[in-house]
Design an enzyme around this catalytic site. Sequence first.
Site, PDB file in Angstrom:
ATOM      1  CG  PHE A  14      49.315  35.693  44.045  1.00 56.93           C
ATOM      2  CD1 PHE A  14      50.413  36.033  43.855  1.00 56.93           C
ATOM      3  CD2 PHE A  14      48.110  36.554  43.412  1.00 56.93           C
ATOM      4  CE1 PHE A  14      50.880  37.062  42.818  1.00 56.93           C
ATOM      5  CE2 PHE A  14      48.640  37.613  42.514  1.00 56.93           C
ATOM      6  CZ  PHE A  14      50.064  38.005  42.456  1.00 56.93           C
ATOM      7  CG  ASP A  62      37.561  25.470  56.212  1.00 53.81           C
ATOM      8  OD1 ASP A  62      37.182  26.351  55.986  1.00 53.81           O
ATOM      9  OD2 ASP A  62      37.078  24.271  55.601  1.00 53.81           O
ATOM     10  CB  THR A 134      37.748  41.450  43.811  1.00 52.85           C
ATOM     11  OG1 THR A 134      37.890  41.678  42.595  1.00 52.85           O
ATOM     12  CG2 THR A 134      36.344  40.854  44.185  1.00 52.85           C
ATOM     13  CG  ASP A 135      38.789  45.265  39.924  1.00 49.92           C
ATOM     14  OD1 ASP A 135      38.515  43.900  39.858  1.00 49.92           O
ATOM     15  OD2 ASP A 135      39.372  45.738  38.870  1.00 49.92           O
ATOM     16  CD  GLU A 136      37.219  39.655  38.841  1.00 48.42           C
ATOM     17  OE1 GLU A 136      36.418  38.699  38.716  1.00 48.42           O
ATOM     18  OE2 GLU A 136      38.281  39.514  38.927  1.00 48.42           O
ATOM     19  CE1 TYR A 160      37.012  35.694  43.725  1.00 53.74           C
ATOM     20  CE2 TYR A 160      36.858  37.298  41.999  1.00 53.74           C
ATOM     21  CZ  TYR A 160      37.457  36.823  43.334  1.00 53.74           C
ATOM     22  OH  TYR A 160      38.360  37.739  43.862  1.00 53.74           O
ATOM     23  CE  LYS A 164      36.621  38.556  47.795  1.00 51.56           C
ATOM     24  NZ  LYS A 164      37.635  38.347  48.843  1.00 51.56           N
ATOM     25  CG  ASN A 189      42.751  41.339  36.870  1.00 51.30           C
ATOM     26  OD1 ASN A 189      41.601  41.972  37.202  1.00 51.30           O
ATOM     27  ND2 ASN A 189      42.644  40.133  36.728  1.00 51.30           N
ATOM     28  N   PRO A 215      45.482  29.693  25.369  1.00 49.73           N
ATOM     29  CG  PRO A 215      44.528  28.766  27.429  1.00 49.73           C
ATOM     30  CD  PRO A 215      45.826  29.068  26.532  1.00 49.73           C
TER      31      PRO A 215
END
Length: 354
Positions: A14, A62, A134-136, A160, A164, A189, A215
Site C-alpha cells: 500500500f 525476501d 509506526t506510531d503504534e 505487530y 516494529k 494510520n 464489524p
Amino acid sequence: MKYKSILITGGAGFIGSHVVRLFVNKYPDIRIINLDKLTYAGNLANLKDIEDCPNYQFVKADICDFETVRDIIRRNEVDAIVHLAAESHVDRSITDPFLFARVNVMGTLTLLEAARQVWEIEGWEGKRYYQISTDEVYGALQFDGTLFTETTRYDPHSPYSAAKASADHFVRAYHDTYGMPTVISNCSNNYGPFQFPEKLIPLFLNNIRFRKPLPVYGKGENVRDWLYVVDHARAIDLILHEGQVAETYNIGGFNEWKNIDLIKVLIQTADRLLGRAEGEDLDLITYVADRKGHDLRYAIDSTKIATELGWKPSVTFEQGIELTIRWYLEHQDWLDNVTSGDYLQYYEKMYGNC
Ligand code: NAD
Ligand code: TYD
C-alpha cells in the site's frame, strides 16, 4: 543529499507503491529498485502506470534472504534504502506472532547487516538507511489530549508493534555501533488507494458496496489519527533527502477520529456516491468482540517535521477521504482481484514462488 540508486523494500504494498510512484516520477536520473516478496499484501497492479519507466526495476525477493539482499545492494550500487517491507496487520499479528518477528525483526536485521557489509567497505559517506516505522510503537494514549512526540517512550502492546519497535531498536543500534547513517520516521494510520481490504477503510467500503455487515470492534470508541497516504510518501521523500542522521521524525495529520464517527462518514459518503439514500446503510454497523489488547487512542504530534523540514499535508481530510471513497467505488475490479487471490496465481506464474 542526492542518491544514485535507491532500494525501496515493500514497494508493491500500500504505502510502498505510493513511494515508488513518487520517486520514479520525480527522479528520472535515479535508479529505483523495488524489492518485494509479493506476499498476499503485495500487488504489482498497484504500479502498472510506472512499470515500464527506464529508471524502475522490480526484484522479487525476501528481505530475510541475506545473500540475495546483499547481492542486490552491491550489484546495483545502492546508496539509499527505504525499508517498508513488513507484515502490517495487527489482527494477523495476534494469530501469528512468529511471522511478525521473522519478517519485521529478522527481516530488518538482515537488511541492516547486508547494507553494513557492503557500505562499510565502500565508506559510509553518501549512504542512508531509512526505517519506516509506526506510531503504534509508542503504545496507547488516554482521552486526555496528549500526543506522541519523538521523545515518547516506546511501549508497544501488540505483536505487530512489538516487532516494529524491536526493528527500530536494531536500526539505532546500527547507527550507534557501526556508525551507519540511519533515520527513522513514525507515522500514524494511512488511508488512500491500494490498501489491502483487511484494514478498516477498504474493508468497510467493500462491505458497504455489497451490503455486508461492518464489524466494529468493541464500542467503536478507539481513536486513530488518519493521514492521506500520498502525504506520507511526500514526507518520506523529504526525510530521505533532508532529514538528519540518527534523528526520528513523527508524521501525522493532527486528524483524530473515533472509529464509529469515521465509519459513519464512510457510510454516508458511499451511499451518496452509490446513489443510495444517505445513511441507508447505517444499519450494517455490527458491534463485535473487541480486538485483544486494542490500543485506545493514537495521536501524533508532527510539529518537528513541520518546523524543521517544512512538511505539511497537501490535502485536507475532507478532500482525501472523498478521493479515497471514490477510488474504491470506481475500482471494484481491483478489490475483487485482491480479495479473490487471482493476482497471487498470476504472479506465481510470472515470477515463481521464492
Ligand atoms: P502492506 O502490508 O500493504 O505492504 C507490505 C509490503 O511488504 C507488501 O508488498 C509485501 O509483499 C511486502 N513484504 C512482506 N514481507 C516481505 C518479505 N519478507 N520480503 C519482502 N517483501 C515483503 O503494508 P503498508 O500498510 O504499506 O505498510 C508499509 C510499512 O509502513 C510497514 O513497515 C508498516 O509498518 C509501516 N506503516 C504503515 C502504516 C499504515 O497505516 N498502513 C502506518 C505507519 C507505518
Ligand atoms: P486497522 O485498519 O486494522 O489499523 P490499526 O489497527 O493499525 O490501527 O484498524 C483501524 C481501527 O479500526 C482500529 O481501532 C481497529 C478498528 N477496526 C474495526 O473496528 N473493525 C475492523 O474490521 C478492523 C479491520 C479494524
